[in-house]
Scaffold this motif. Structure first.
Motif, PDB file in Angstrom:
ATOM      1  N   LYS A  86     -29.642 -30.292  -7.243  1.00 20.13           N
ATOM      2  CA  LYS A  86     -30.611 -31.285  -6.786  1.00 20.13           C
ATOM      3  C   LYS A  86     -31.899 -31.227  -7.603  1.00 20.13           C
ATOM      4  O   LYS A  86     -32.579 -32.226  -7.776  1.00 20.13           O
ATOM      5  N   SER A  87     -32.245 -30.074  -8.069  1.00 13.42           N
ATOM      6  CA  SER A  87     -33.523 -29.927  -8.767  1.00 13.42           C
ATOM      7  C   SER A  87     -33.380 -29.940 -10.295  1.00 13.42           C
ATOM      8  O   SER A  87     -34.332 -29.643 -10.997  1.00 13.42           O
ATOM      9  N   LEU A  88     -32.196 -30.259 -10.808  1.00  9.24           N
ATOM     10  CA  LEU A  88     -32.018 -30.327 -12.258  1.00  9.24           C
ATOM     11  C   LEU A  88     -32.765 -31.544 -12.795  1.00  9.24           C
ATOM     12  O   LEU A  88     -32.801 -32.593 -12.173  1.00  9.24           O
ATOM     13  N   PRO A  89     -33.371 -31.435 -13.980  1.00 13.44           N
ATOM     14  CA  PRO A  89     -34.061 -32.597 -14.554  1.00 13.44           C
ATOM     15  C   PRO A  89     -33.034 -33.648 -14.998  1.00 13.44           C
ATOM     16  O   PRO A  89     -31.920 -33.329 -15.404  1.00 13.44           O
ATOM     17  N   LEU A  90     -33.416 -34.917 -14.888  1.00  9.99           N
ATOM     18  CA  LEU A  90     -32.530 -35.998 -15.296  1.00  9.99           C
ATOM     19  C   LEU A  90     -32.500 -36.113 -16.817  1.00  9.99           C
ATOM     20  O   LEU A  90     -33.522 -35.973 -17.490  1.00  9.99           O
ATOM     21  N   ASP A  91     -31.317 -36.392 -17.318  1.00  8.57           N
ATOM     22  CA  ASP A  91     -31.166 -36.621 -18.746  1.00  8.57           C
ATOM     23  C   ASP A  91     -31.487 -38.092 -19.004  1.00  8.57           C
ATOM     24  O   ASP A  91     -30.839 -38.978 -18.433  1.00  8.57           O
ATOM     25  N   PRO A  92     -32.453 -38.426 -19.829  1.00  7.66           N
ATOM     26  CA  PRO A  92     -32.812 -39.839 -20.042  1.00  7.66           C
ATOM     27  C   PRO A  92     -31.664 -40.659 -20.624  1.00  7.66           C
ATOM     28  O   PRO A  92     -31.568 -41.859 -20.394  1.00  7.66           O
ATOM     29  N   ASN A  93     -30.763 -40.033 -21.358  1.00  3.86           N
ATOM     30  CA  ASN A  93     -29.640 -40.766 -21.935  1.00  3.86           C
ATOM     31  C   ASN A  93     -28.588 -41.124 -20.889  1.00  3.86           C
ATOM     32  O   ASN A  93     -27.785 -42.014 -21.108  1.00  3.86           O
ATOM     33  N   GLN A  94     -28.591 -40.419 -19.791  1.00  2.00           N
ATOM     34  CA  GLN A  94     -27.584 -40.679 -18.754  1.00  2.00           C
ATOM     35  C   GLN A  94     -27.785 -42.047 -18.110  1.00  2.00           C
ATOM     36  O   GLN A  94     -26.845 -42.692 -17.697  1.00  2.00           O
ATOM     37  N   LEU A  95     -29.019 -42.499 -18.019  1.00  2.00           N
ATOM     38  CA  LEU A  95     -29.295 -43.774 -17.382  1.00  2.00           C
ATOM     39  C   LEU A  95     -28.802 -44.945 -18.225  1.00  2.00           C
ATOM     40  O   LEU A  95     -28.611 -46.041 -17.719  1.00  2.00           O
TER      41      LEU A  95
END
Length: 88
Positions: A4-13
């Motif tokens: 839950k607290s992992l940072p989002l990967d900008p490429n995933q979006l």
């Protein structure tokens, strides 16, 4: 560190960007989305249950019958003086 607290990967979006897809793939994907939305709306609709009409009881005769334990009433069905009626 939990998931839950992992940072989002900008490429995933931007996994499926429109520049990388052909117009045929885009139209096919939009058609699939439209069909799935249409199917979902069809399954959500619920039929209403029929409602029963209420009965008109105003014309029915009303008969009041008092029931008492054996030995508490006289010959006419009234309570003896030794007993008290608590409620109806």
């Amino acid at each position: 560190m939990s998931e839950k607290s992992l940072p989002l990967d900008p490429n995933q979006l931007f996994l499926f960007s429109k520049e990388e897809m052909s117009s045929m793939e885009i139209s096919r994907m939009e058609e699939e989305v439209r069909k799935s939305e249409e199917e979902i709306t069809r399954t959500i609709k619920v039929k209403e249950k029929p409602v029963r009409k209420s009965l008109d009881t105003s014309s029915l005769p009303v008969e009041v019958v008092d029931l008492y334990p054996e030995g508490t009433t006289d010959g006419e069905g009234r309570l003896k003086d030794d007993f008290i009626e608590i409620g109806k």
